[in-house]
Design an enzyme around this catalytic site. Sequence first.
Site, PDB file in Angstrom:
ATOM      1  CE  LYS A  40     -33.604  16.616  12.042  1.00 24.36           C
ATOM      2  NZ  LYS A  40     -32.980  17.550  12.967  1.00 24.36           N
ATOM      3  CD  GLU A  47     -39.733  20.429  15.767  1.00 22.86           C
ATOM      4  OE1 GLU A  47     -39.425  19.647  14.857  1.00 22.86           O
ATOM      5  OE2 GLU A  47     -39.376  21.630  15.762  1.00 22.86           O
ATOM      6  CG  HIS A  66     -66.650  32.098   3.190  1.00 25.30           C
ATOM      7  ND1 HIS A  66     -67.951  32.367   2.856  1.00 25.30           N
ATOM      8  CD2 HIS A  66     -66.159  33.236   3.736  1.00 25.30           C
ATOM      9  CE1 HIS A  66     -68.230  33.635   3.160  1.00 25.30           C
ATOM     10  NE2 HIS A  66     -67.155  34.174   3.693  1.00 25.30           N
TER      11      HIS A  66
HETATM   12  O1  PA5 Z   1     -37.029  23.565  16.151  1.00 23.81           O
HETATM   13  C1  PA5 Z   1     -36.133  22.828  15.771  1.00 23.81           C
HETATM   14  O2  PA5 Z   1     -35.164  22.561  16.485  1.00 23.81           O
HETATM   15  C2  PA5 Z   1     -36.168  22.227  14.394  1.00 23.81           C
HETATM   16  O3  PA5 Z   1     -37.364  22.490  13.735  1.00 23.81           O
HETATM   17  C3  PA5 Z   1     -35.020  22.761  13.555  1.00 23.81           C
HETATM   18  O4  PA5 Z   1     -35.130  24.159  13.460  1.00 23.81           O
HETATM   19  C4  PA5 Z   1     -34.983  22.160  12.167  1.00 23.81           C
HETATM   20  O5  PA5 Z   1     -34.924  20.754  12.241  1.00 23.81           O
HETATM   21  C5  PA5 Z   1     -33.772  22.667  11.382  1.00 23.81           C
HETATM   22  O6  PA5 Z   1     -32.601  22.408  12.088  1.00 23.81           O
HETATM   23  P1  PA5 Z   1     -31.263  23.149  11.770  1.00 23.81           P
HETATM   24  O7  PA5 Z   1     -31.434  24.595  12.105  1.00 23.81           O
HETATM   25  O8  PA5 Z   1     -30.239  22.480  12.614  1.00 23.81           O
HETATM   26  O9  PA5 Z   1     -30.991  22.982  10.305  1.00 23.81           O
END
Ligand code: PA5
Length: 464
Positions: free
Chosen positions: A433, A291, A320
């Site tokens: 989203k 990410e 394996h």
């Molecule tokens: O790293 C990030 O920002 C995302 O993976 C969020 O943690 C994830 O989308 C969850 O978001 P939130 O904590 O706002 O529910």
Amino acid sequence: MKLTFDYNNMMDSSIGAHGIKKSEIDGAADLHAAAYSEVLSNSGKGWQEWTESPMISDAEVAELNAFGKSIRDKASSFVVLGIGGSALGPICVFNALLHLHHNELPSNVRKAPKLYVEDNIDPERMSALLDVIDVKTTYFNVITKSGETSETLSQFIILYNALKKAVGETAAKEHIFVTTTIGKGSLYNVAVKEGFKIFGIPAGVGGRFSVLSNVGLVPFAVMGVNIADMLRGARAMREACERKNITENPALMTAFLQVKSMESGKNISVMMPYADGLRTMADFYCQIWAESLGKAVDKSGKSVYCGQTPAKSLGVTDQHSQVQLYTEGPFDKVVTFIGVQSFGSTVDIPADESADVGNFLKGNTLNELITAERKATEFALTKAGRSNYTIMLPEVTAETVGELLMYYMYVTAFAGAYLNIDTFNQPGVEEGKKATFAMIGRSGYEQKLEELNSAVKSDCYIIK
Ligand code: PA5
């Protein structure tokens, strides 16, 4: 710092043509200095507030521990609701530090409630959870930084409803505590209205960098994880990652070697821990690496389409399954081995004379066998000219896990700096989203729904 890092097998002196030359490290002094200064000059600022997470006071730690104990003493089960960065850190720490079969232990041995971290919305998983917990004696930590995440909010609505039915409106409020951004988001507003206990997440701590903030610390306190040790480990690693010289700074060195490897086509980064307790450290790594570094444009707006696809593997299990590919497939991977010097248990392979099988194994321990297999795989990959490096933990403890988590946050930040990208955003997940909101009927997303409906119009290429 208790961890050690061995990069020899990244170098041409060990793996030949596919290795990195010492002159390439030495010759990039300007790049190291720029990456170092980019991260260090922003320490504690903007989206780099995570560097401050381990600096909380002893009094704050004591407060968290007292709260955690108050829940631990009365809960039969403890459920964490969260997703992405609000779940993967807690999952990997629990995997590392709790008994591997925690929930199956008898309650007098367990000394902490049964634990469920619910990071998916598969309806079968939710029903299965409700089949095994007694909501009357279960406590829930709802974790979402934005306070708007559909998955976490839907879980919260379902479980709060179940709680109210089981214990009544007033008592239900005592079973829920939330970790979110103070003053922002739907969950915060509901928490204030309903009177839930609220733990804050600092504005500049993004999800995947939040494990050492209240996102992790609150559930760790509930389960009796030694937070003070974990933060001490994180602080020691922070010091190591603030060393200016790349040959002394493990995160800067790793970031450079990974980015350099990426530039020569090694677009896959495999994490292969040789310890079941570290299996989900690879999930944490996959998220932070993918990410943070998978970006279309650099900071100047130029198209770069960069990133290195993280892959998870478990030693010895995946010897394996995947190691054949790592050894003989394309030269497109860097493998990170994570080894443990001293395991929490020692298991002998007894010299049982009655069974005339596996005689070469008898008299050894599983500890010796797993260590031999790790070193053997490292040897085989190196011999085949494959880039790999090894991180050794003397043992898996709260302190060494704290070090490892902090190390990966710094490695990611330095790698993003070498790549000149925005490490801390995630524009690529926003579209999905918004499309979800549109399909589920959220107001304000009508135009997105129209766009979606017009996009799905062809029956071609569908096999029925
Ligand atoms: O790293 C990030 O920002 C995302 O993976 C969020 O943690 C994830 O989308 C969850 O978001 P939130 O904590 O706002 O529910």
